[in-house]
Design a protein around this motif. Structure first.
Motif, PDB file in Angstrom:
ATOM      1  N   LYS A 228     -29.307 101.231  42.455  1.00 19.99           N
ATOM      2  CA  LYS A 228     -29.546 100.877  43.859  1.00 19.99           C
ATOM      3  C   LYS A 228     -30.850 100.106  44.035  1.00 19.99           C
ATOM      4  O   LYS A 228     -31.037  99.427  45.036  1.00 19.99           O
ATOM      5  N   ASN A 229     -31.751 100.216  43.070  1.00 19.76           N
ATOM      6  CA  ASN A 229     -33.052  99.564  43.168  1.00 19.76           C
ATOM      7  C   ASN A 229     -33.239  98.445  42.151  1.00 19.76           C
ATOM      8  O   ASN A 229     -34.376  98.079  41.846  1.00 19.76           O
ATOM      9  N   PHE A 230     -32.145  97.900  41.622  1.00 20.81           N
ATOM     10  CA  PHE A 230     -32.273  96.785  40.679  1.00 20.81           C
ATOM     11  C   PHE A 230     -33.022  95.646  41.344  1.00 20.81           C
ATOM     12  O   PHE A 230     -32.749  95.305  42.496  1.00 20.81           O
ATOM     13  N   PRO A 231     -33.947  95.031  40.629  1.00 16.23           N
ATOM     14  CA  PRO A 231     -34.660  93.881  41.207  1.00 16.23           C
ATOM     15  C   PRO A 231     -33.742  92.667  41.291  1.00 16.23           C
ATOM     16  O   PRO A 231     -32.820  92.519  40.491  1.00 16.23           O
ATOM     17  N   GLN A 232     -33.975  91.827  42.273  1.00 16.64           N
ATOM     18  CA  GLN A 232     -33.198  90.600  42.385  1.00 16.64           C
ATOM     19  C   GLN A 232     -33.700  89.547  41.421  1.00 16.64           C
ATOM     20  O   GLN A 232     -32.951  88.681  40.994  1.00 16.64           O
ATOM     21  N   THR A 233     -34.975  89.602  41.098  1.00 15.67           N
ATOM     22  CA  THR A 233     -35.578  88.619  40.208  1.00 15.67           C
ATOM     23  C   THR A 233     -36.578  89.307  39.293  1.00 15.67           C
ATOM     24  O   THR A 233     -37.325  90.173  39.733  1.00 15.67           O
ATOM     25  N   LEU A 234     -36.562  88.920  38.039  1.00 16.25           N
ATOM     26  CA  LEU A 234     -37.569  89.374  37.079  1.00 16.25           C
ATOM     27  C   LEU A 234     -38.167  88.137  36.424  1.00 16.25           C
ATOM     28  O   LEU A 234     -37.438  87.228  36.036  1.00 16.25           O
ATOM     29  N   LEU A 235     -39.470  88.092  36.284  1.00 13.44           N
ATOM     30  CA  LEU A 235     -40.134  87.002  35.594  1.00 13.44           C
ATOM     31  C   LEU A 235     -40.624  87.533  34.258  1.00 13.44           C
ATOM     32  O   LEU A 235     -41.416  88.476  34.206  1.00 13.44           O
ATOM     33  N   ILE A 236     -40.130  86.929  33.198  1.00 13.98           N
ATOM     34  CA  ILE A 236     -40.535  87.304  31.842  1.00 13.98           C
ATOM     35  C   ILE A 236     -41.262  86.097  31.267  1.00 13.98           C
ATOM     36  O   ILE A 236     -40.710  85.006  31.209  1.00 13.98           O
ATOM     37  N   TYR A 237     -42.498  86.276  30.858  1.00 19.13           N
ATOM     38  CA  TYR A 237     -43.264  85.143  30.351  1.00 19.13           C
ATOM     39  C   TYR A 237     -44.012  85.534  29.085  1.00 19.13           C
ATOM     40  O   TYR A 237     -44.227  86.715  28.814  1.00 19.13           O
ATOM     41  N   GLY A 238     -44.374  84.534  28.314  1.00 14.42           N
ATOM     42  CA  GLY A 238     -45.131  84.744  27.090  1.00 14.42           C
ATOM     43  C   GLY A 238     -44.924  83.587  26.147  1.00 14.42           C
ATOM     44  O   GLY A 238     -44.107  82.699  26.395  1.00 14.42           O
ATOM     45  N   PRO A 239     -45.637  83.609  25.037  1.00 14.93           N
ATOM     46  CA  PRO A 239     -45.518  82.512  24.079  1.00 14.93           C
ATOM     47  C   PRO A 239     -44.159  82.514  23.373  1.00 14.93           C
ATOM     48  O   PRO A 239     -43.455  83.530  23.375  1.00 14.93           O
ATOM     49  N   PRO A 240     -43.789  81.387  22.774  1.00 21.85           N
ATOM     50  CA  PRO A 240     -42.517  81.306  22.052  1.00 21.85           C
ATOM     51  C   PRO A 240     -42.418  82.370  20.960  1.00 21.85           C
ATOM     52  O   PRO A 240     -43.410  82.695  20.297  1.00 21.85           O
ATOM     53  N   GLY A 241     -41.215  82.909  20.807  1.00 18.95           N
ATOM     54  CA  GLY A 241     -40.952  83.847  19.724  1.00 18.95           C
ATOM     55  C   GLY A 241     -41.348  85.284  19.989  1.00 18.95           C
ATOM     56  O   GLY A 241     -41.358  86.108  19.086  1.00 18.95           O
ATOM     57  N   THR A 242     -41.668  85.625  21.245  1.00 14.76           N
ATOM     58  CA  THR A 242     -42.108  86.993  21.543  1.00 14.76           C
ATOM     59  C   THR A 242     -40.991  87.892  22.055  1.00 14.76           C
ATOM     60  O   THR A 242     -41.248  89.047  22.376  1.00 14.76           O
ATOM     61  N   GLY A 243     -39.765  87.377  22.151  1.00 10.17           N
ATOM     62  CA  GLY A 243     -38.633  88.218  22.536  1.00 10.17           C
ATOM     63  C   GLY A 243     -38.228  88.129  23.990  1.00 10.17           C
ATOM     64  O   GLY A 243     -37.509  88.996  24.488  1.00 10.17           O
ATOM     65  N   LYS A 244     -38.648  87.101  24.691  1.00 10.43           N
ATOM     66  CA  LYS A 244     -38.314  86.981  26.116  1.00 10.43           C
ATOM     67  C   LYS A 244     -36.811  86.816  26.333  1.00 10.43           C
ATOM     68  O   LYS A 244     -36.236  87.477  27.195  1.00 10.43           O
ATOM     69  N   THR A 245     -36.180  85.943  25.572  1.00 10.11           N
ATOM     70  CA  THR A 245     -34.744  85.725  25.733  1.00 10.11           C
ATOM     71  C   THR A 245     -33.974  86.978  25.350  1.00 10.11           C
ATOM     72  O   THR A 245     -33.029  87.368  26.039  1.00 10.11           O
ATOM     73  N   THR A 246     -34.375  87.626  24.269  1.00  7.29           N
ATOM     74  CA  THR A 246     -33.726  88.881  23.872  1.00  7.29           C
ATOM     75  C   THR A 246     -33.851  89.906  24.983  1.00  7.29           C
ATOM     76  O   THR A 246     -32.875  90.582  25.331  1.00  7.29           O
ATOM     77  N   LEU A 247     -35.029  90.019  25.570  1.00  7.89           N
ATOM     78  CA  LEU A 247     -35.226  90.964  26.668  1.00  7.89           C
ATOM     79  C   LEU A 247     -34.331  90.609  27.849  1.00  7.89           C
ATOM     80  O   LEU A 247     -33.702  91.487  28.445  1.00  7.89           O
ATOM     81  N   GLY A 248     -34.240  89.327  28.190  1.00  4.09           N
ATOM     82  CA  GLY A 248     -33.352  88.897  29.276  1.00  4.09           C
ATOM     83  C   GLY A 248     -31.907  89.266  29.008  1.00  4.09           C
ATOM     84  O   GLY A 248     -31.187  89.715  29.897  1.00  4.09           O
ATOM     85  N   ARG A 249     -31.460  89.092  27.777  1.00  2.00           N
ATOM     86  CA  ARG A 249     -30.082  89.441  27.406  1.00  2.00           C
ATOM     87  C   ARG A 249     -29.854  90.947  27.487  1.00  2.00           C
ATOM     88  O   ARG A 249     -28.799  91.400  27.928  1.00  2.00           O
ATOM     89  N   LEU A 250     -30.844  91.731  27.072  1.00  2.00           N
ATOM     90  CA  LEU A 250     -30.723  93.190  27.165  1.00  2.00           C
ATOM     91  C   LEU A 250     -30.691  93.648  28.622  1.00  2.00           C
ATOM     92  O   LEU A 250     -29.943  94.570  28.980  1.00  2.00           O
ATOM     93  N   ILE A 251     -31.485  93.012  29.458  1.00  2.00           N
ATOM     94  CA  ILE A 251     -31.473  93.329  30.889  1.00  2.00           C
ATOM     95  C   ILE A 251     -30.093  93.018  31.469  1.00  2.00           C
ATOM     96  O   ILE A 251     -29.547  93.798  32.255  1.00  2.00           O
ATOM     97  N   ALA A 252     -29.532  91.887  31.081  1.00  2.00           N
ATOM     98  CA  ALA A 252     -28.192  91.522  31.554  1.00  2.00           C
ATOM     99  C   ALA A 252     -27.174  92.585  31.154  1.00  2.00           C
ATOM    100  O   ALA A 252     -26.323  92.984  31.953  1.00  2.00           O
ATOM    101  N   LYS A 253     -27.272  93.070  29.932  1.00  4.16           N
ATOM    102  CA  LYS A 253     -26.357  94.120  29.461  1.00  4.16           C
ATOM    103  C   LYS A 253     -26.524  95.394  30.292  1.00  4.16           C
ATOM    104  O   LYS A 253     -25.544  96.017  30.698  1.00  4.16           O
ATOM    105  N   GLU A 254     -27.773  95.754  30.572  1.00  9.60           N
ATOM    106  CA  GLU A 254     -28.031  96.941  31.388  1.00  9.60           C
ATOM    107  C   GLU A 254     -27.427  96.793  32.783  1.00  9.60           C
ATOM    108  O   GLU A 254     -26.820  97.721  33.306  1.00  9.60           O
ATOM    109  N   MET A 255     -27.602  95.630  33.372  1.00  8.44           N
ATOM    110  CA  MET A 255     -27.157  95.430  34.750  1.00  8.44           C
ATOM    111  C   MET A 255     -25.640  95.278  34.874  1.00  8.44           C
ATOM    112  O   MET A 255     -25.069  95.654  35.884  1.00  8.44           O
TER     113      MET A 255
END
Length: 144
Positions: A35-62
């Motif tokens: 019920k409290n899922f955020p509408q937007t998440l900003l994931i930032y950091g240098p290349p190769g730190t796992g941002k895309t992987t984290l985004g994909r895992l969040i998608a799986k959770e949601m």
């Protein structure tokens, strides 16, 4: 057997496997109650730190249809599809309910307008959300 890139071979398939304890804890707390899922998440950091992987895992959770104790089940059709078609895939992959957009190559006014139209559409049948993961693969292309 073809060589698989290290990042793909050892990519986390769930939050338990994801490194980055503090980031993982923050994201898990935000995704604990649907019920409290955020509408937007900003994931930032240098290349190769796992941002895309984290985004994909969040998608799986949601997108999970059978969450257990505030986490994706890993067994429902949505979890399995996202894992097979997105988490274990090459960069630039796409699956129902989740779209990755390479902002470095596909950016621009027309792409942003197209994305805005997609956001207003209902999610595909069987999915709860339209999830968009803007990424930049320009650092990967530089090494090809």
């Amino acid at each position: 057997m073809a060589d698989i890139a290290y990042a793909r071979k050892y990519r986390a398939t769930n939050f338990d496997e994801y490194l980055g304890t503090s980031v993982k804890a923050k994201v898990r707390s935000r995704l604990k109650d649907e019920k409290n899922f955020p509408q937007t998440l900003l994931i930032y950091g240098p290349p190769g730190t796992g941002k895309t992987t984290l985004g994909r895992l969040i998608a799986k959770e949601m997108q999970c249809t059978d969450r257990e104790n505030g986490c994706s089940c890993g067994r429902c059709a949505n979890c399995m599809t996202i894992e097979d078609e997105l988490i274990h895939a090459e960069f630039g992959s796409e699956t129902l309910g989740v779209t990755e957009m390479d902002i470095g190559a596909e950016g621009g006014k027309d792409k942003v307008l197209e994305l805005a139209e997609q956001v207003l559409m209902p999610p595909p049948y069987g999915y709860k959300y339209n999830i968009f993961i803007p990424v930049s693969y320009t650092h990967l292309r530089a090494h090809e």
